[in-house]
Scaffold this active site. Structure first.
Site, PDB file in Angstrom:
ATOM      1  N   ARG A  37       7.727   3.007  -8.369  1.00 26.74           N
ATOM      2  CA  ARG A  37       6.839   4.189  -8.712  1.00 26.74           C
ATOM      3  C   ARG A  37       7.835   4.744  -9.791  1.00 26.74           C
ATOM      4  NH1 ARG A  37       3.694   2.288  -5.833  1.00 26.74           N
ATOM      5  NH2 ARG A  37       2.222   3.248  -4.635  1.00 26.74           N
TER       6      ARG A  37
ATOM      7  N   SER B 233      -0.542   9.082  -2.689  1.00 24.09           N
ATOM      8  CA  SER B 233       0.465   9.318  -2.152  1.00 24.09           C
ATOM      9  C   SER B 233       1.110  10.627  -2.686  1.00 24.09           C
ATOM     10  CB  SER B 233       1.346   8.170  -2.227  1.00 24.09           C
ATOM     11  OG  SER B 233       0.796   7.033  -1.601  1.00 24.09           O
TER      12      SER B 233
ATOM     13  N   GLU C 253       6.177  12.302  -5.311  1.00 22.15           N
ATOM     14  CA  GLU C 253       5.777  11.294  -6.245  1.00 22.15           C
ATOM     15  C   GLU C 253       4.601  12.123  -7.530  1.00 22.15           C
ATOM     16  OE1 GLU C 253       3.106   8.122  -7.505  1.00 22.15           O
ATOM     17  OE2 GLU C 253       2.650   8.005  -5.357  1.00 22.15           O
TER      18      GLU C 253
HETATM   19  N1  EPU Z   1       1.895   5.219   8.437  1.00 22.49           N
HETATM   20  C1  EPU Z   1       1.722   5.847   9.723  1.00 22.49           C
HETATM   21  N2  EPU Z   1       0.938   7.176   9.544  1.00 22.49           N
HETATM   22  C2  EPU Z   1       0.292   7.315   8.352  1.00 22.49           C
HETATM   23  C3  EPU Z   1       0.398   6.632   7.061  1.00 22.49           C
HETATM   24  C4  EPU Z   1       1.072   5.428   7.291  1.00 22.49           C
HETATM   25  O1  EPU Z   1       2.478   5.627  10.666  1.00 22.49           O
HETATM   26  O2  EPU Z   1      -0.392   8.480   8.349  1.00 22.49           O
HETATM   27  C5  EPU Z   1       2.494   3.926   8.570  1.00 22.49           C
HETATM   28  C6  EPU Z   1       1.940   2.851   9.386  1.00 22.49           C
HETATM   29  O3  EPU Z   1       2.905   2.081  10.124  1.00 22.49           O
HETATM   30  C7  EPU Z   1       1.541   1.649   8.111  1.00 22.49           C
HETATM   31  C8  EPU Z   1       2.764   2.181   7.103  1.00 22.49           C
HETATM   32  O4  EPU Z   1       3.162   3.376   7.241  1.00 22.49           O
HETATM   33  O5  EPU Z   1       1.852   0.386   8.622  1.00 22.49           O
HETATM   34  C9  EPU Z   1       2.411   1.842   5.836  1.00 22.49           C
HETATM   35  O6  EPU Z   1       1.082   2.635   5.391  1.00 22.49           O
HETATM   36  P1  EPU Z   1       0.150   1.992   4.308  1.00 22.49           P
HETATM   37  O7  EPU Z   1      -0.113   0.736   4.339  1.00 22.49           O
HETATM   38  O8  EPU Z   1      -0.960   3.107   4.254  1.00 22.49           O
HETATM   39  O9  EPU Z   1       0.949   2.371   3.001  1.00 22.49           O
HETATM   40  P2  EPU Z   1       2.281   3.723   2.521  1.00 22.49           P
HETATM   41  O10 EPU Z   1       3.481   2.982   2.406  1.00 22.49           O
HETATM   42  O11 EPU Z   1       1.789   4.712   3.233  1.00 22.49           O
HETATM   43  C10 EPU Z   1       1.961   2.664  -0.144  1.00 22.49           C
HETATM   44  C11 EPU Z   1       1.608   3.294  -1.198  1.00 22.49           C
HETATM   45  C12 EPU Z   1       0.289   3.817  -1.614  1.00 22.49           C
HETATM   46  C13 EPU Z   1      -0.376   2.239  -1.343  1.00 22.49           C
HETATM   47  C14 EPU Z   1      -0.015   1.602  -0.133  1.00 22.49           C
HETATM   48  C15 EPU Z   1      -0.497   0.139   0.110  1.00 22.49           C
HETATM   49  C16 EPU Z   1       3.623   4.525  -1.820  1.00 22.49           C
HETATM   50  C17 EPU Z   1       4.239   6.061  -2.106  1.00 22.49           C
HETATM   51  N3  EPU Z   1       2.508   4.512  -1.584  1.00 22.49           N
HETATM   52  O12 EPU Z   1       1.643   3.710   0.930  1.00 22.49           O
HETATM   53  O13 EPU Z   1      -0.039   3.932  -3.017  1.00 22.49           O
HETATM   54  O14 EPU Z   1      -1.686   2.259  -1.624  1.00 22.49           O
HETATM   55  O15 EPU Z   1       1.248   1.489   0.013  1.00 22.49           O
HETATM   56  O16 EPU Z   1       0.190  -0.648  -0.685  1.00 22.49           O
HETATM   57  O17 EPU Z   1       4.104   3.729  -2.161  1.00 22.49           O
HETATM   58  C18 EPU Z   1      -0.159   5.980  -4.225  1.00 22.49           C
HETATM   59  O18 EPU Z   1       0.911   5.840  -4.912  1.00 22.49           O
HETATM   60  O19 EPU Z   1      -1.136   7.037  -4.538  1.00 22.49           O
HETATM   61  C19 EPU Z   1      -0.659   5.045  -3.165  1.00 22.49           C
HETATM   62  C20 EPU Z   1      -1.850   5.363  -2.437  1.00 22.49           C
END
Ligand code: EPU
Length: 337
Positions: free
Chosen positions: A165, A237, A333
């Site tokens: 990012r 995010s 972010e």
């Molecule tokens: N999780 C929780 N609770 C929540 C959300 C997430 O426990 O409320 C945990 C879960 O274990 C899940 C893990 O976090 O398995 C990862 O969650 P998710 O796959 O939803 O991805 P993220 O790490 O929360 C990142 C990016 C997103 C992107 C997704 C999918 C960042 C800051 N965010 O989110 O990007 O869509 O991965 O690759 O890196 C954005 O940048 O606006 C965005 C949406």
């Protein structure tokens, strides 16, 4: 011909849906128009801000300056072989419409980045990423216009200093260059990236794995977790996933055996901020008109008439409580204006 609007509401130009105003607003579709606007802005001696889809912005107040938005949308094929295609795309192209166009042409590389809001011109700034792909993986060149000298520049992928990012456009070039075009190299051969857990599971529903089905699977996952900005104001995010020392990650694992940890290298691991925020008890909670999304704790939402200040207040409370409970600083972010 530029059309300058005065005291213009940016409600439709920021995905949080904050009803704030800027002093002047104009779009531009080529260099001549951009020069004309910049000369006027210099004469007025007020700050300049370039926006794309407004999907990563948080306005604290009205903006007493000139907001400009690119509208050049052309997609040009610059080079093509049996294996790949190189495209030069105008900064004003809608990101997801570009992804759809590529998927329909069977050009692979950005299908995992389906449904991300925003413009092509802003995708390099924060190196958008999702489901195991970052846009840096397919960017060849970023073309810019220097606000001071009015000269044009071309930045190769390496020049952009891409990180998680992150890019040079958030640091050395911030507020100095305007991105006018981005060039991409996309694949004609099958080369899918399907390592991301949720995507793999979602694709079990499909008999054939192709670009269209991957795009659909990504769209379905996103729609199930992320609020649509048209219905509920948000900026995706709100925080970055923090990168911590492996010792801290191991220590937390002892205390919280279910903590997800993505080892980055011998020294560091990434921890999902969404997990930390949920564990700290914030998921689905509101303060005033600002809230934490009930399906993805990493997303802060405008419950109706929230102000930027209210969302920032909620963000600070979350940062404090995650810091107290886990010893981890969450970094925002979104861009605060
Ligand atoms: N999780 C929780 N609770 C929540 C959300 C997430 O426990 O409320 C945990 C879960 O274990 C899940 C893990 O976090 O398995 C990862 O969650 P998710 O796959 O939803 O991805 P993220 O790490 O929360 C990142 C990016 C997103 C992107 C997704 C999918 C960042 C800051 N965010 O989110 O990007 O869509 O991965 O690759 O890196 C954005 O940048 O606006 C965005 C949406």
């Amino acid at each position: 011909m530029i059309d300058i609007k005065e005291n213009f509401s940016l409600k439709k130009f920021n995905t949080f849906g904050f009803d704030i105003q800027c002093r002047y607003f104009s779009t531009f579709s080529n260099e001549t128009e951009l020069k004309e606007i910049l000369l006027l802005q210099k004469k007025l001696n007020i700050p300049l801000m370039v926006i794309g889809g407004g999907s990563n912005l948080l306005f604290k107040n009205d903006f007493n300056g000139f907001v400009i938005q690119p509208t050049n949308k052309n997609i040009e094929i610059k080079n093509e072989t049996n294996e790949y295609v190189e495209l030069r795309v105008g900064a004003g192209e809608n990101w997801d419409e570009f992804v759809e166009y590529c998927v329909n042409n069977n050009w692979g590389g950005i299908e995992n980045l389906s449904l991300i809001p925003g413009f092509v011109g802003t995708c390099p700034i924060q190196n958008i990423g999702a489901y195991g792909v970052e846009v840096k993986d397919v960017i060849l060149l970023v073309e810019t216009f220097d606000i001071e000298t009015f000269s044009t520049h071309s930045f190769t992928n390496a020049d952009c200093h891409f990180g998680y990012r992150d890019s040079i456009f958030k640091h050395d070039l911030k507020g100095k260059h305007i991105i006018t075009h981005v060039s991409f190299k996309l694949n004609k051969k099958v080369d899918f990236i399907l390592d991301y857990g949720h995507l793999k599971t979602e694709l079990l529903k499909y008999k054939i794995i192709d670009l269209k089905n991957i795009r659909q699977a990504v769209i379905d996952i996103r729609n199930s977790k992320l609020p649509k900005p048209e219905d509920t104001g948000n900026a995706g995010s709100f925080f970055k996933n923090p990168v911590v020392k492996n010792e801290l990650a191991e220590q937390l694992k002892q205390q919280y055996p279910d903590i997800p940890i993505y080892v980055q290298n011998a020294k560091e691991s990434k921890i999902p901020a969404g997990w930390l925020i949920e564990k700290a008890g914030w998921k689905g909670r509101n303060i005033g008109n600002a809230g934490v999304h009930s399906k993805q704790a990493l997303v802060l939402i405008n419950l109706g008439n929230a102000t930027g200040a209210e969302v920032l207040h909620l963000a600070k409370e979350i940062q404090n409580s995650v810091k107290n409970q886990f010893g981890i600083e969450l970094e925002m972010e979104v861009n605060v204006v």
